[in-house]
Design a protein around this motif. Sequence first.
Motif, mmCIF file in Angstrom:
data_model
loop_
_atom_site.group_PDB
_atom_site.id
_atom_site.type_symbol
_atom_site.label_atom_id
_atom_site.label_comp_id
_atom_site.label_asym_id
_atom_site.label_seq_id
_atom_site.Cartn_x
_atom_site.Cartn_y
_atom_site.Cartn_z
ATOM 1 N N ASP A 284 1.280 7.365 -5.219
ATOM 2 C CA ASP A 284 -0.056 7.306 -4.626
ATOM 3 C C ASP A 284 -0.370 5.905 -4.119
ATOM 4 O OD1 ASP A 284 -0.363 9.978 -5.269
ATOM 5 O OD2 ASP A 284 -1.540 9.592 -7.078
ATOM 6 N N PHE A 285 0.041 4.901 -4.889
ATOM 7 C CA PHE A 285 -0.196 3.510 -4.501
ATOM 8 C C PHE A 285 0.533 3.179 -3.199
ATOM 9 C CE2 PHE A 285 1.060 -0.965 -4.593
ATOM 10 C CZ PHE A 285 -0.161 -1.601 -4.800
ATOM 11 N N ILE A 286 1.797 3.578 -3.103
ATOM 12 C CA ILE A 286 2.582 3.295 -1.900
ATOM 13 C C ILE A 286 2.022 4.055 -0.700
ATOM 14 C CG2 ILE A 286 4.848 3.624 -0.831
ATOM 15 C CD1 ILE A 286 6.086 3.018 -3.568
ATOM 16 N N PHE B 205 -2.321 -5.298 4.538
ATOM 17 C CA PHE B 205 -3.779 -5.214 4.471
ATOM 18 C C PHE B 205 -4.209 -4.045 3.591
ATOM 19 C CE2 PHE B 205 -2.822 -6.835 8.836
ATOM 20 C CZ PHE B 205 -3.274 -8.135 8.644
ATOM 21 N N HIS B 206 -3.564 -2.912 3.780
ATOM 22 C CA HIS B 206 -3.911 -1.746 2.969
ATOM 23 C C HIS B 206 -3.454 -1.919 1.520
ATOM 24 C CE1 HIS B 206 -4.299 -0.071 7.034
ATOM 25 N NE2 HIS B 206 -5.097 0.820 6.496
ATOM 26 N N ALA B 207 -2.308 -2.567 1.309
ATOM 27 C CA ALA B 207 -1.856 -2.826 -0.063
ATOM 28 C C ALA B 207 -2.868 -3.693 -0.799
ATOM 29 C CB ALA B 207 -0.486 -3.498 -0.044
ATOM 30 N N THR B 208 -3.365 -4.728 -0.120
ATOM 31 C CA THR B 208 -4.354 -5.611 -0.736
ATOM 32 C C THR B 208 -5.655 -4.863 -1.004
ATOM 33 O OG1 THR B 208 -3.382 -7.555 0.323
ATOM 34 C CG2 THR B 208 -5.671 -7.742 -0.405
ATOM 35 N N ALA C 122 -9.354 -2.387 -4.787
ATOM 36 C CA ALA C 122 -10.152 -1.240 -5.215
ATOM 37 C C ALA C 122 -9.845 -0.856 -6.661
ATOM 38 C CB ALA C 122 -9.892 -0.053 -4.284
ATOM 39 N N ARG C 123 -8.575 -0.885 -7.040
ATOM 40 C CA ARG C 123 -8.217 -0.521 -8.411
ATOM 41 C C ARG C 123 -8.715 -1.556 -9.410
ATOM 42 N NH1 ARG C 123 -2.531 2.662 -8.991
ATOM 43 N NH2 ARG C 123 -2.854 4.220 -7.345
ATOM 44 N N LEU D 241 9.363 0.080 -1.095
ATOM 45 C CA LEU D 241 9.581 -0.224 -2.518
ATOM 46 C C LEU D 241 9.721 -1.728 -2.714
ATOM 47 C CD1 LEU D 241 12.058 2.557 -3.728
ATOM 48 C CD2 LEU D 241 9.627 2.327 -4.265
ATOM 49 N N ASP D 242 10.363 -2.380 -1.760
ATOM 50 C CA ASP D 242 10.403 -3.841 -1.698
ATOM 51 C C ASP D 242 9.206 -4.289 -0.857
ATOM 52 O OD1 ASP D 242 11.080 -6.533 -1.540
ATOM 53 O OD2 ASP D 242 12.657 -6.217 -0.057
ATOM 54 N N ASN D 243 8.056 -4.663 -1.467
ATOM 55 C CA ASN D 243 7.974 -4.984 -2.868
ATOM 56 C C ASN D 243 6.724 -4.369 -3.504
ATOM 57 O OD1 ASN D 243 8.810 -6.359 -5.229
ATOM 58 N ND2 ASN D 243 7.620 -8.142 -4.706
ATOM 59 N N LEU D 244 6.300 -3.216 -2.973
ATOM 60 C CA LEU D 244 5.126 -2.581 -3.554
ATOM 61 C C LEU D 244 5.403 -2.065 -4.961
ATOM 62 C CD1 LEU D 244 3.503 -0.662 -0.556
ATOM 63 C CD2 LEU D 244 3.044 -2.971 -1.412
ATOM 64 N N LEU D 245 6.669 -1.772 -5.274
ATOM 65 C CA LEU D 245 6.996 -1.392 -6.646
ATOM 66 C C LEU D 245 6.599 -2.500 -7.617
ATOM 67 C CD1 LEU D 245 10.321 0.279 -7.791
ATOM 68 C CD2 LEU D 245 9.257 -1.510 -9.135
ATOM 69 N N SER D 246 6.878 -3.747 -7.250
ATOM 70 C CA SER D 246 6.536 -4.873 -8.124
ATOM 71 C C SER D 246 5.035 -5.138 -8.142
ATOM 72 C CB SER D 246 7.277 -6.136 -7.678
ATOM 73 O OG SER D 246 8.673 -5.956 -7.747
ATOM 74 N N CYS D 247 4.366 -4.991 -6.976
ATOM 75 C CA CYS D 247 2.901 -5.149 -6.945
ATOM 76 C C CYS D 247 2.253 -4.145 -7.886
ATOM 77 C CB CYS D 247 2.375 -4.951 -5.522
ATOM 78 S SG CYS D 247 2.788 -6.253 -4.356
ATOM 79 N N HIS D 248 2.711 -2.894 -7.822
ATOM 80 C CA HIS D 248 2.162 -1.847 -8.678
ATOM 81 C C HIS D 248 2.449 -2.135 -10.151
ATOM 82 C CE1 HIS D 248 2.471 2.071 -10.823
ATOM 83 N NE2 HIS D 248 1.353 2.321 -10.179
#
Length: 431
Positions: A11-13, A20-23, A28-29, A237-244
């Motif tokens: 869901d996060f990805i 911008f959307h990742a931030t 929001a979370r 996944l590089d690197n939203l996996l680590s952000c999450h």
Amino acid sequence: MQDPTLQDLADFIAASPTPFHATATLRARLLAAGFTALDERSDWQLEAGGRYLVTRNDSSLIAFQLGAEGALSKRGLRLIGAHTDSPCLRVKPQPEKDQQGLWQLGVEIYGGALLAPWFDRDLSLAGRVTFRNADGALDSRLIDFQRPVAVVPNLAIHLNRGVNDGLAINPQTDMPPILAHSLDGGRDLRALLASQLASEHADCEGAQVLDYELSFYDTQRPAQLGLDGDFFSAARLDNLLSCHAGLSALLDSDGEQPCLLVCTDHEEIGSSSCCGADGPFLEDVLRRLISDDAERIQVIQRSLLVSADNAHAVHPNFAMKHDENHGPQLNAGPVIKINNNQRYATNSETAAFFRDLCARTDVPVQAFVVRSDMGCGSTIGPITASRLGVRTVDIGAPTFAMHSIRELAGSRDPGYLISVLTAFCNSAQLI
């Protein structure tokens, strides 16, 4: 997806097609969990036990919890670093192309992308748009078409018989996506963006689009796959996996220890920007947390940074690309990344700390060293270590197909990474 951790990561990805959307998703979370948003242009009133966040350029974020009164000075910070950007196709400023009755957009390759996997994918478009609103004021908003709106078709093999013998992809001529048939000489991208703004934001009716930062992205959702569900496949996944994982660890921590999560933009292109790891963002925040120079140095020397960025798993078809003693495997835990030429900032003490932390958390751990006859990549670890003087360990979840439009991780590794990072946030003692 049965695993709630994987579902949350998916869901996060899916909600984060651009930095911008990742931030925005991170923000929001954190707000939903009770963090207070700060503005760099305003005075900050920080309190012991407080939890805060701040963003820069809408694409980088720092979140921190201060712990009990005096904890920061006595115990230092537990820092987790990651990055919000991924290689992709970015739309050029004047991108419109009308060729053979089709409307295309010219793109620039952002970062070190694997280009071949971008062909024949269902692509959408998202990013930040800056405009003049109906009152004449300048404003910026995020947009996301969400649905497939473009494709980069392959050339048929009948017209390119040698394609399977090796294909040299020209990013200027081969990569512009097709969006539509040309209508009466073409379409206007800014008019299209104005319409999209109005459809996503009710108060943006009549906006005059002045500029934008837009990225194409793959619309296929993340998926758990394999006969036994052993793998997790997704874009970025590089690197939203680590952000999450960093976000989850911060939110799951007990709140007793001073912790800071920093997720910065532009890592894939060197981090040299106002909001990148080689810029002043983190230092500016630390100066406001600890105004006295001497005290700030003392706190940094009591602190530790875990720089989390994906690692190269050993590929069964290309095992010779790894050092024979350093081939990390999927689902075998986070990887400590080591390079004696300081492409990674890990040293023996920080590696030992992380190994001990994994042991105490019942998380398996691995090590990666690049082959001696190959060049080594890098990440934000050495940059942050050299700017702050903070002790650092570079780690990451093992993955295949790094920098592809769709990457592959082990389905157990996200949970392993969250567990050990949560233990790190809760650690009363650092090295």
